[in-house]
Design a protein around this motif. Structure first.
Motif, PDB file in Angstrom:
ATOM      1  N   VAL A 180      47.888 -32.374 -51.242  1.00 13.69           N
ATOM      2  CA  VAL A 180      49.332 -32.578 -51.124  1.00 13.69           C
ATOM      3  C   VAL A 180      49.819 -32.030 -49.793  1.00 13.69           C
ATOM      4  CG1 VAL A 180      51.570 -31.893 -52.059  1.00 13.69           C
ATOM      5  CG2 VAL A 180      49.754 -32.643 -53.595  1.00 13.69           C
ATOM      6  N   GLY A 181      49.232 -30.910 -49.389  1.00 18.63           N
ATOM      7  CA  GLY A 181      49.658 -30.273 -48.153  1.00 18.63           C
ATOM      8  C   GLY A 181      49.063 -30.889 -46.906  1.00 18.63           C
ATOM      9  N   GLY A 182      48.106 -31.769 -47.058  1.00 21.39           N
ATOM     10  CA  GLY A 182      47.529 -32.404 -45.886  1.00 21.39           C
ATOM     11  C   GLY A 182      46.141 -31.920 -45.533  1.00 21.39           C
ATOM     12  N   LEU A 183      45.462 -31.288 -46.456  1.00 23.54           N
ATOM     13  CA  LEU A 183      44.076 -30.834 -46.372  1.00 23.54           C
ATOM     14  C   LEU A 183      43.734 -29.867 -45.257  1.00 23.54           C
ATOM     15  CD1 LEU A 183      41.303 -33.318 -47.530  1.00 23.54           C
ATOM     16  CD2 LEU A 183      41.675 -30.957 -48.140  1.00 23.54           C
ATOM     17  N   SER A 184      43.953 -30.240 -44.004  1.00 26.90           N
ATOM     18  CA  SER A 184      43.537 -29.278 -42.988  1.00 26.90           C
ATOM     19  C   SER A 184      44.709 -28.411 -42.532  1.00 26.90           C
ATOM     20  CB  SER A 184      42.908 -30.000 -41.795  1.00 26.90           C
ATOM     21  OG  SER A 184      43.875 -30.797 -41.177  1.00 26.90           O
ATOM     22  N   ASN A 185      45.848 -28.596 -43.178  1.00 21.75           N
ATOM     23  CA  ASN A 185      47.043 -27.864 -42.766  1.00 21.75           C
ATOM     24  C   ASN A 185      47.312 -26.715 -43.732  1.00 21.75           C
ATOM     25  OD1 ASN A 185      49.735 -27.029 -42.438  1.00 21.75           O
ATOM     26  ND2 ASN A 185      50.285 -29.016 -41.570  1.00 21.75           N
ATOM     27  N   ILE A 186      47.146 -25.486 -43.261  1.00 23.03           N
ATOM     28  CA  ILE A 186      47.269 -24.377 -44.209  1.00 23.03           C
ATOM     29  C   ILE A 186      48.710 -24.154 -44.639  1.00 23.03           C
ATOM     30  CG2 ILE A 186      45.195 -23.210 -43.352  1.00 23.03           C
ATOM     31  CD1 ILE A 186      47.331 -21.033 -42.431  1.00 23.03           C
ATOM     32  N   TYR A 187      49.660 -24.520 -43.802  1.00 23.56           N
ATOM     33  CA  TYR A 187      51.061 -24.379 -44.231  1.00 23.56           C
ATOM     34  C   TYR A 187      51.355 -25.409 -45.303  1.00 23.56           C
ATOM     35  CZ  TYR A 187      50.549 -22.072 -39.827  1.00 23.56           C
ATOM     36  OH  TYR A 187      50.058 -21.292 -38.835  1.00 23.56           O
ATOM     37  N   GLY A 188      50.732 -26.576 -45.147  1.00 21.59           N
ATOM     38  CA  GLY A 188      50.849 -27.600 -46.172  1.00 21.59           C
ATOM     39  C   GLY A 188      50.260 -27.109 -47.484  1.00 21.59           C
ATOM     40  N   ALA A 189      49.165 -26.333 -47.400  1.00 20.31           N
ATOM     41  CA  ALA A 189      48.531 -25.822 -48.610  1.00 20.31           C
ATOM     42  C   ALA A 189      49.486 -24.928 -49.392  1.00 20.31           C
ATOM     43  CB  ALA A 189      47.254 -25.059 -48.256  1.00 20.31           C
ATOM     44  N   ILE A 190      50.295 -24.154 -48.660  1.00 25.27           N
ATOM     45  CA  ILE A 190      51.265 -23.279 -49.327  1.00 25.27           C
ATOM     46  C   ILE A 190      52.286 -24.133 -50.067  1.00 25.27           C
ATOM     47  CG2 ILE A 190      53.021 -21.510 -48.993  1.00 25.27           C
ATOM     48  CD1 ILE A 190      51.523 -20.822 -46.345  1.00 25.27           C
ATOM     49  N   VAL A 191      52.833 -25.113 -49.359  1.00 21.05           N
ATOM     50  CA  VAL A 191      53.830 -25.989 -49.977  1.00 21.05           C
ATOM     51  C   VAL A 191      53.206 -26.739 -51.151  1.00 21.05           C
ATOM     52  CG1 VAL A 191      55.421 -27.896 -49.579  1.00 21.05           C
ATOM     53  CG2 VAL A 191      55.037 -26.220 -47.781  1.00 21.05           C
ATOM     54  N   GLY A 192      51.980 -27.231 -50.935  1.00 17.88           N
ATOM     55  CA  GLY A 192      51.298 -27.972 -51.986  1.00 17.88           C
ATOM     56  C   GLY A 192      51.057 -27.124 -53.223  1.00 17.88           C
ATOM     57  N   GLY A 193      50.603 -25.893 -53.010  1.00 15.49           N
ATOM     58  CA  GLY A 193      50.348 -24.992 -54.129  1.00 15.49           C
ATOM     59  C   GLY A 193      51.600 -24.718 -54.923  1.00 15.49           C
ATOM     60  N   MET A 194      52.686 -24.464 -54.209  1.00 15.78           N
ATOM     61  CA  MET A 194      53.954 -24.172 -54.880  1.00 15.78           C
ATOM     62  C   MET A 194      54.476 -25.415 -55.611  1.00 15.78           C
ATOM     63  SD  MET A 194      54.939 -21.099 -54.745  1.00 15.78           S
ATOM     64  CE  MET A 194      54.246 -19.628 -54.025  1.00 15.78           C
ATOM     65  N   LEU A 195      54.366 -26.564 -54.953  1.00 14.90           N
ATOM     66  CA  LEU A 195      54.854 -27.800 -55.571  1.00 14.90           C
ATOM     67  C   LEU A 195      54.115 -28.068 -56.882  1.00 14.90           C
ATOM     68  CD1 LEU A 195      56.641 -30.421 -55.098  1.00 14.90           C
ATOM     69  CD2 LEU A 195      54.506 -31.477 -54.393  1.00 14.90           C
ATOM     70  N   LEU A 196      52.796 -27.947 -56.812  1.00 17.27           N
ATOM     71  CA  LEU A 196      51.988 -28.193 -58.001  1.00 17.27           C
ATOM     72  C   LEU A 196      52.379 -27.232 -59.122  1.00 17.27           C
ATOM     73  CD1 LEU A 196      49.692 -30.258 -58.285  1.00 17.27           C
ATOM     74  CD2 LEU A 196      48.078 -28.390 -57.979  1.00 17.27           C
ATOM     75  N   ALA A 197      52.540 -25.966 -58.768  1.00 17.41           N
ATOM     76  CA  ALA A 197      52.884 -24.959 -59.773  1.00 17.41           C
ATOM     77  C   ALA A 197      54.257 -25.240 -60.372  1.00 17.41           C
ATOM     78  CB  ALA A 197      52.845 -23.566 -59.147  1.00 17.41           C
ATOM     79  N   PHE A 198      55.215 -25.603 -59.529  1.00 21.30           N
ATOM     80  CA  PHE A 198      56.565 -25.875 -60.033  1.00 21.30           C
ATOM     81  C   PHE A 198      56.560 -27.089 -60.965  1.00 21.30           C
ATOM     82  CE2 PHE A 198      58.223 -22.707 -57.252  1.00 21.30           C
ATOM     83  CZ  PHE A 198      59.444 -22.364 -57.801  1.00 21.30           C
ATOM     84  N   VAL A 199      55.839 -28.141 -60.562  1.00 23.42           N
ATOM     85  CA  VAL A 199      55.777 -29.330 -61.421  1.00 23.42           C
ATOM     86  C   VAL A 199      55.187 -28.949 -62.776  1.00 23.42           C
ATOM     87  CG1 VAL A 199      54.686 -31.576 -61.750  1.00 23.42           C
ATOM     88  CG2 VAL A 199      55.632 -30.984 -59.530  1.00 23.42           C
ATOM     89  N   GLU A 200      54.081 -28.234 -62.725  1.00 22.22           N
ATOM     90  CA  GLU A 200      53.413 -27.864 -63.978  1.00 22.22           C
ATOM     91  C   GLU A 200      54.303 -27.020 -64.873  1.00 22.22           C
ATOM     92  OE1 GLU A 200      49.527 -26.018 -64.247  1.00 22.22           O
ATOM     93  OE2 GLU A 200      48.877 -27.374 -62.666  1.00 22.22           O
ATOM     94  N   VAL A 201      54.858 -25.972 -64.293  1.00 18.63           N
ATOM     95  CA  VAL A 201      55.653 -25.048 -65.100  1.00 18.63           C
ATOM     96  C   VAL A 201      56.888 -25.738 -65.667  1.00 18.63           C
ATOM     97  CG1 VAL A 201      57.132 -23.011 -64.981  1.00 18.63           C
ATOM     98  CG2 VAL A 201      54.829 -22.941 -64.021  1.00 18.63           C
ATOM     99  N   PHE A 202      57.524 -26.572 -64.868  1.00 24.33           N
ATOM    100  CA  PHE A 202      58.770 -27.171 -65.347  1.00 24.33           C
ATOM    101  C   PHE A 202      58.514 -28.300 -66.345  1.00 24.33           C
ATOM    102  CE2 PHE A 202      60.542 -24.390 -62.380  1.00 24.33           C
ATOM    103  CZ  PHE A 202      61.864 -24.222 -62.752  1.00 24.33           C
TER     104      PHE A 202
END
Lengths: 404, 321, 238
Positions: B259-281
């Motif tokens: 989701v974050g763009g694989l080689s982009n570590i800032y994307g990984a942060i956004v991706g991790g949070m997005l996934l967690a928010f979707v799951e939890v909500f």
């Protein structure tokens, strides 16, 4: 050199063939005695359990108890024939169990069989017994569906299924204790689904409020979103219909979220040391149902325990050992109904219509061969231990469960 | 309102755990252009090594001799060294041999390595007591089906005497600290800049004199350390660790990284949070949503792969040469 | 005796089973520009990569300032003073122009020296100064070529290798690039190995030239000799 080595290999071959012949001869002889001795004074029963392999302790203890009952019957002189038992070690493997079942049904003297700790093995042997029209009484495999209209009347089961536990659980919690606002959490396995279905129906029948149902994947470790949901739903009790790991995590995280004021109860799957270890102090006050009757509570049961102890067996009594003993009593009862010359066909009817009072209460079978005896008792976690609820401080009122 | 706030906290904490694993994926993908699928298993290996080291050190009485924080630091150090070594082994035996083959090969070999790590953990941390006997005692065959390898209780090392809120704050704090440290490392040190250079253009990096092999090895070491701490936080948050948790965290971490763009570590942060928010909500607000939370989370991932393959904050820098 | 900056003797390389270079020998005197002319796929880029150690030579030897560098890995050769600029290799596109230049100065650890060098580069490449904080991926083709060359010269290399600097550029930019190359050589006394398809332009700035065909050096000589040879009259350049 060549000649010499050939001579040796020939020698080995001869020895090997001789060994095979002797082995086959022994087997043949064994079968021969069975065939020759047309003496009407021997009747055989098949017994299957995992005596080796991962479940060997439970399987061997069951065998001990079963043979104990048969030996006592032979010694009593009540039967005009000698009862022999063909003991099969299924090693918890379906293919081994199936081969054993073939061996049992091939013996003309066999009139009935009993067995199985593993549902998977039972599933493999059931068609064999059905085809041979020899009755199979299951004492230890608890999966739904082993007993069914299709398998009736050949297959009967004296152990309650997992879903059957829900009834006594609901009786105590809803009728006796008065919990009416429920939240169901279970896992998506067939075990969890079956429990959810049964308990949901019970709640509706008993006029309770079901405030939510959540099913989790096996292996789920984060229950917090669900817990928030339970918290805001206003449920006073949580029913857990899965197995121990998820149960203990849920209880643990409920405790963490300050929800000790909500009752936590589950089926027997959560009754385990792991629940205590993972749950730690959070486990306190959790309830679980355990099928059967505590044998030590009745004189007959206590006698069985004493006899077993006196037998000097190396395997301790397991949860299903009394059920194996009870299975022997049910079969003996059926044999009595069949008179001096029991046949498999007669035994099929005798078992399905039997009413046997043994060490676990009175066993009768319903319209598809499942026991009606769903006796169960409640356990509670008290100071990091599972304690029989009736003997706990919760029963005396020293400690209190959450308000219904 | 309280429900909403609680769920947000839940999502952030879950997101922290996903993020660290996702960053592991991103780092490895960045320098090697391969998906190192056993990243989740390395993290769980870290959690287990902390638990194992704790058991050994505690029985040696170290906690009565050393201040608690020092002891925890030692545990983290042990786990970091072990995970860094595992990272190296992963590189040496599962990635490097397939350097010039199709990207499928290291993917498969790291999946295989993940299975090995998982199964070894399952075997090593098996109960001495036959757990099946206990399952039988509980009257349920269902337990026996679950298998003999039980989850392990994670020692409470984060805020042992503190409240849950304190523990949660520490988890968020440690994650933020790691992210900040990583940010500084990547942008201010020569090694970090080299890692970025390699992830952008490996041939050019070699040409301008970066010792690519050395940096790649260092990346696996650093990634291993990061995953060790990630595993520690995962275990501490969940209060238990299971030998097979790595699969779940690996898959979620990978999804977050995609989701974050694989080689982009800032994307990984956004991706991790997005996934967690979707799951939890989904889990928290849709009736019986928990059964579907993972499914919906992965639908989001598929959506990104199809419609925004460069990732949520990935830039479309198509360099025409 | 004139010093030889680079001395290659009998280099052969393969890509898998396919021979890429066969017995290539070549030398560059200190302070000279030598060009290697050849068509696409003749082995020009392979030659440069071999000199830098990015491609392994099967046979032959390479000497830099008389010292063998055969055993050195690429990053050591860069440290020894070989710099390569190849627009085809692209840039660090997510980094700013300034960072790209700094990455080029990988082996300069002294901040003061680094800033001095950066200033010098800005003087030689004024266009880059305007683009310092822009990401390299957003540069135009000509700017990118300039960045590539600037990044290589920031180290003040012993040997600067330029891989087709005119590739894909508008004529006016080609002029500019060759003006820069000439200036680097004349003003900064830089020794340059120039690989080109644009034979006329290359020969205009070179002191010596080689023609490479199918991995072999087929002709060498002064620019005038090359101009009058069959190879340049009938340009192999496409």
């Amino acid at each position: 050199m060549l000649k010499k080595s050939r001579k040796y290999s020939l020698l080995w071959l001869v020895v090997l063939m001789a060994a095979l012949l002797i082995a086959a001869g022994c087997g043949g002889q064994d079968a021969g005695t069975g065939g020759d001795s047309e003496a009407p004074d021997v009747v055989k029963l098949g017994f299957l359990s995992p005596i080796t392999g991962p479940n060997s302790a439970e399987g061997a203890a069951a065998r001990n108890a079963f043979l104990m009952a048969i030996d006592a019957a032979n010694a009593s002189g009540e039967f005009p024939y000698t009862i022999e038992v063909i003991v099969i070690d299924d090693a918890s493997k379906p293919e081994v169990g199936a081969a054993g079942a073939q061996q049992i049904v091939a013996d003309e003297k066999v009139v009935a069989a009993t067995g199985h700790w593993n549902s998977g093995v039972a599933e493999a042997t059931i068609p064999i017994f059905k085809q041979a029209e020899i009755p199979l009484l299951i004492w230890g495999a608890i999966k739904e569906g082993l007993t069914s209209p299709e398998n009736y009347p050949y297959i009967t089961r004296s152990a309650p299924t997992a879903a059957q536990e829900n009834e006594p659980l609901a009786n105590i919690l809803i009728k006796d204790m008065g919990y009416k606002k429920w939240f169901i959490v279970s896992d998506v396995t067939s075990y969890g689904e079956a429990n959810t279905e049964v308990f949901t129906k019970i709640l509706a029948d008993m006029g309770c409020e079901l405030l939510g149902t959540e099913k989790v994947q096996e292996g789920t470790v984060d229950f917090r979103p669900i817990i928030q949901k339970i918290k805001s739903s206003g449920a006073t009790a949580v029913y857990f219909g899965g197995v121990v790991t998820e149960a203990s995590l849920l209880k643990n995280q409920m405790h963490e979220a300050g929800m000790d004021d909500v009752l936590f109860a589950g089926i027997s799957g959560i009754y385990s040391e792991d629940f205590l270890k993972i749950g730690a102090e959070a486990a306190e006050g959790a309830l679980a149902i355990k099928p059967g009757i505590d044998p030590s509570k009745s004189p007959e049961g206590q006698k069985f325990l004493d006899d077993y102890a006196a037998g000097g067996y190396s395997e301790p009594v397991g949860a299903f050992t009394p059920y194996a003993y009870e299975a022997a009593l049910i079969l003996l009862n059926a044999l009595k109904q069949c008179g001096d010359n029991p046949t498999p066909a007669a035994m099929v009817d005798a078992i399905k219509d039997s009413e046997t009072t043994g060490i676990m209460g009175t066993t009768t079978f319903n319209e598809f061969g499942q026991t009606n005896n769903v006796a169960a008792y409640m356990l509670v976690v008290q100071d990091g231990k599972w304690v029989s609820f009736d003997e706990s401080e919760y029963a005396t009122g020293t400690r209190v469960l959450p308000q219904p | 309102m309280e429900l909403l706030f609680g769920q947000i906290i839940n999502a952030i904490l879950l997101g922290c755990t996903y993020t660290l694993v996702a960053i592991g994926f991103s780092l490895f993908f960045g320098v090697m252009d391969v998906v190192v699928f056993c990243a989740g298993d390395i993290a769980i290996f870290g959690a287990f090594s902390i638990m194992g080291a704790y058991t050994i050190l505690a029985s040696a009485g170290i906690f009565s001799v050393l201040p608690f924080t020092v002891a925890v630091f030692i545990l983290l150090l042990v786990a970091s060294i072990l995970c860094a070594s595992l990272g190296l082994l992963t590189y040496r035996f599962s990635v490097k041999p397939f350097e010039n083959t199709s990207a499928l090969m290291p993917l498969l070999s790291t999946i295989a390595l993940g299975v090995v790590i998982k199964e070894v953990l399952g075997l090593v941390f098996q109960r001495v007591v036959n757990p099946l006997a206990k399952a039988a005692a509980s009257g349920g065959e269902a337990l026996a089906v679950q298998g003999g390898r039980n989850p392990q209780a994670m020692p409470v090392l984060i805020a042992p005497d503190g409240t849950i809120t304190e523990r949660n704050l520490i988890i968020i704090g440690v994650t933020l600290f790691l992210l900040l440290a990583l940010f500084l490392f990547l942008n201010k040190t020569k090694i970090g800049l080299s890692m970025q250079a390699i992830s952008q253009n490996k041939d050019l990096s070699r040409m301008i004199g970066i010792n690519v092999n050395r940096i790649v090895i260092l990346t696996f070491v650093i990634g291993g350390v990061l995953l060790a701490i990630g595993g520690f936080l995962v275990g501490s948050y969940n209060t238990i660790i299971r030998f097979d948790n790595g699969t779940m965290y690996g898959t979620k971490g990978f999804a977050a990284a995609v989701v974050g763009g694989l080689s982009n570590i800032y994307g990984a942060i956004v991706g991790g949070m997005l996934l967690a928010f979707v799951e939890v909500f989904v889990s928290g607000y849709i009736p019986n949503g928990t059964a579907y939370s993972s499914i919906i989370a992965f639908v989001v991932v598929v959506f990104f792969i199809v419609f925004k393959p460069e990732g949520i904050i990935g830039e479309k820098t198509v360099e025409k040469v | 005796m004139t010093q030889k900056t680079l001395e290659i003797s009998n280099i052969s390389t393969r890509y898998g089973q396919i021979p890429m270079l066969m017995n290539v020998s070549l030398e560059i005197r200190k302070g000279h520009i030598a060009c290697v002319l050849g068509a696409n796929g003749a082995g020009k880029t392979t030659l440069l990569k071999t000199i830098l150690g990015m491609v392994k030579a099967d046979t032959g030897s390479i000497k830099l300032n008389g010292e063998s560098i055969d055993h050195l890995p690429t990053h050591k050769r860069v440290e020894k003073g070989i710099a390569m600029a190849a627009a085809a290799f692209g840039t660090l596109h997510k980094m700013t122009v300034e960072k790209n230049l700094k990455m080029g100065a990988y082996y300069i650890n002294d901040n003061k020296l680094l800033n001095e060098r950066l200033e010098q580069v800005y003087q030689s490449f004024p266009i880059l100064k305007e683009r310092l904080n822009q990401k390299a991926g957003t540069l135009s083709g000509g700017e990118r070529t300039m960045l590539t060359i600037a990044r290589a010269v920031i180290n003040k290399p012993t040997l600067l290798m330029l891989d087709e600097p005119s590739l894909g550029l508008a004529p006016i930019m080609v002029e500019e690039v060759f003006r820069v190359i000439k200036k680097l050589n004349e003003k900064d006394n830089m020794t340059i190995l120039l690989v080109e398809q644009n034979a006329q332009k290359a020969l205009d700035v070179s002191h010596y030239g080689y023609v490479i065909q199918k991995g072999q050096i087929v002709f060498k000589g002064e620019p005038d000799e090359l101009r009058s040879s069959e190879y340049v009259e009938n340009p192999v350049a496409g």
